[in-house]
Design an enzyme around this catalytic site. Sequence first.
Site, mmCIF file in Angstrom:
data_model
loop_
_atom_site.group_PDB
_atom_site.id
_atom_site.type_symbol
_atom_site.label_atom_id
_atom_site.label_comp_id
_atom_site.label_asym_id
_atom_site.label_seq_id
_atom_site.Cartn_x
_atom_site.Cartn_y
_atom_site.Cartn_z
ATOM 1 N N GLU A 1 7.769 -16.441 -24.032
ATOM 2 C CA GLU A 1 8.728 -17.133 -23.158
ATOM 3 C C GLU A 1 8.713 -16.525 -21.750
ATOM 4 O O GLU A 1 9.740 -16.067 -21.227
ATOM 5 C CB GLU A 1 10.137 -17.139 -23.778
ATOM 6 C CG GLU A 1 10.164 -17.914 -25.083
ATOM 7 C CD GLU A 1 11.542 -18.287 -25.624
ATOM 8 O OE1 GLU A 1 12.561 -17.779 -25.127
ATOM 9 O OE2 GLU A 1 11.592 -19.102 -26.557
ATOM 10 N N GLU B 1 7.593 -20.962 -32.388
ATOM 11 C CA GLU B 1 9.020 -20.831 -32.731
ATOM 12 C C GLU B 1 9.580 -22.226 -32.939
ATOM 13 O O GLU B 1 9.496 -23.073 -32.029
ATOM 14 C CB GLU B 1 9.801 -20.098 -31.632
ATOM 15 C CG GLU B 1 9.501 -18.613 -31.589
ATOM 16 C CD GLU B 1 10.370 -17.842 -30.606
ATOM 17 O OE1 GLU B 1 11.534 -18.232 -30.388
ATOM 18 O OE2 GLU B 1 9.854 -16.837 -30.057
HETATM 19 O O1 AHR Z 1 14.012 -16.573 -32.247
HETATM 20 C C1 AHR Z 1 15.002 -16.044 -31.440
HETATM 21 C C2 AHR Z 1 14.624 -16.046 -29.964
HETATM 22 O O2 AHR Z 1 14.492 -17.357 -29.510
HETATM 23 C C3 AHR Z 1 13.301 -15.406 -29.622
HETATM 24 O O3 AHR Z 1 13.397 -14.034 -29.481
HETATM 25 C C4 AHR Z 1 12.965 -16.058 -28.316
HETATM 26 O O4 AHR Z 1 11.583 -16.136 -28.093
HETATM 27 C C5 AHR Z 1 13.619 -17.407 -28.400
HETATM 28 O O5 AHR Z 1 14.334 -17.714 -27.272
#
Ligand code: AHR
Length: 512
Positions: A193, A316
């Site tokens: 991110e 994610e």
């Molecule tokens: O999964 C939780 C968080 O969500 C992670 O650390 C981040 O990459 C995302 O914003």
Amino acid sequence: MKKLITVMALFIVANVFAQNAIVISADLGKDKINKNIYGHFAEHLGNCIYNGFYVGDTNKIIPNTNGVRNDLIQALKELKVPVLRWPGGCFADTYQWKDGVGPKDKRPSIVNRWWGGVTEDNSFGTHDFLNMCELMGADPYLAANVGSGTVQNLIDWTQYVNGKRGTSPMSKWRVENGRVNPWNVKIWGVGNEAWGCGGNMKPEYYANIYRQYSTFMGDWTNGEHLFRVASGSSGSDYNWTEVLMRDIPHNLMEGIALHHYAVIDWNAKGPATGFDEKQYFTIIRNALQMEELVTKHSTIMDKYDPKKKVALVVDEWGGWYDVEPGTNPGFLYQQNTIRDAMIAGVTLNIFNNHCDRVKMANLAQIVNVLQSVILTKGTAIIKTPTYHVMEMYNVHQDATMLPLHIKTNEYVFGNEKLPAVSASASKDSLGVTHISLVNIDPAKAQDISLEMRGEKYTTVTGRILSSKKVQDFNSFENPDAIKPVVFNGAKLNNNKLTIQLPPNAVVVLTLK
Ligand code: AHR
């Protein structure tokens, strides 16, 4: 062309008899469903690593191997976890890997600034993670610190884990720390991110940084190329993908990430259990947005990479709700209901159907955080509805995706509607066909007419995961309330299936 016309004709005929109609072309499969689509993610966050996987190597109460709990590893082996991402997430861009190797009593601590501000003693580090992956039979996916790290630190990490004995000071250090053979880690994330917690960068700036880091990562995997994943966009930030695909030479990048969470409102996420139908509908609608996201990011990638050499990596995804009452807000601990089973079922169908571009995905997160497959409490563990969906669907891992056409009824809520039925299909290496079906409607069963073309089938069997209410979940008091059972609602006649899918159900059929 002839084949396509036949499929369309069958599809139209099928529609005359049922509102839900599916036609599957068993002879037109060409793309493999990469098993890594069924991947997971473990961050130093809440009780995922510490008090989740890792209970300490002096723990005499919970049976463990070098501190990693045995019951968890066994459950994850049965799940066939293909790949596990670590150590973050946001945590990755603060992580100093050198503080997590060597004698445990000499390791400096780290304050986990993103997740609860807790102090961690670094007793779970690179050796612990990579050995744990070996125990589990999963490939590791290491997310490197770019946001607050250095290129040299990453060079050192790749040499430490992948260098043959005696080939570098780092591989020498690894041997001194007890591991002779390299782990040969292939998959590496270059930051996380980068547009947010990974450094608040602009895409053009990150693209340059990425080029620099990936240049120096080297090829330390027994002659095999590394699989380097660029930090990708959040949801519909299409410009991020456009800039990275345009500005990063494709010989420096094997994958580009995408993150998408199903969330109602970041400031009012709603409860993980006890939600109402509006909240249910909203979450499922947001989960289904994955179809549009994958399609649009893939279209941009096609423009720069028509041969699809660069993978889309959804590293994610999952449902994100308010934490359980009374738990640390920074720990993101949430229960897991049939609603999560619906999210998992429809999302995995989307990934299967886009397997020409989506080559890896990582559910967030594997244990005790967000949409977990396992929850732990003291000596007990429970398998969530999401676990069961991922287990039922693991028949698709490395199978050939079979194209399908679907016409579905609608699940209507107020003035809004969503497609009620979602599906994907594949043929495995033994020639067995599997079809996964989801009915997201919490009240109405779905009659489906399904036409198989291109191959003759004589038997159908199935498994179903369902429960009376979408709010139902497995608790520590009743851990097996929801689990897959035999499904007898599919009948095969002359290569046509008629299926009755109960409300809020996930079904996987096996055809031979
Ligand atoms: O999964 C939780 C968080 O969500 C992670 O650390 C981040 O990459 C995302 O914003």
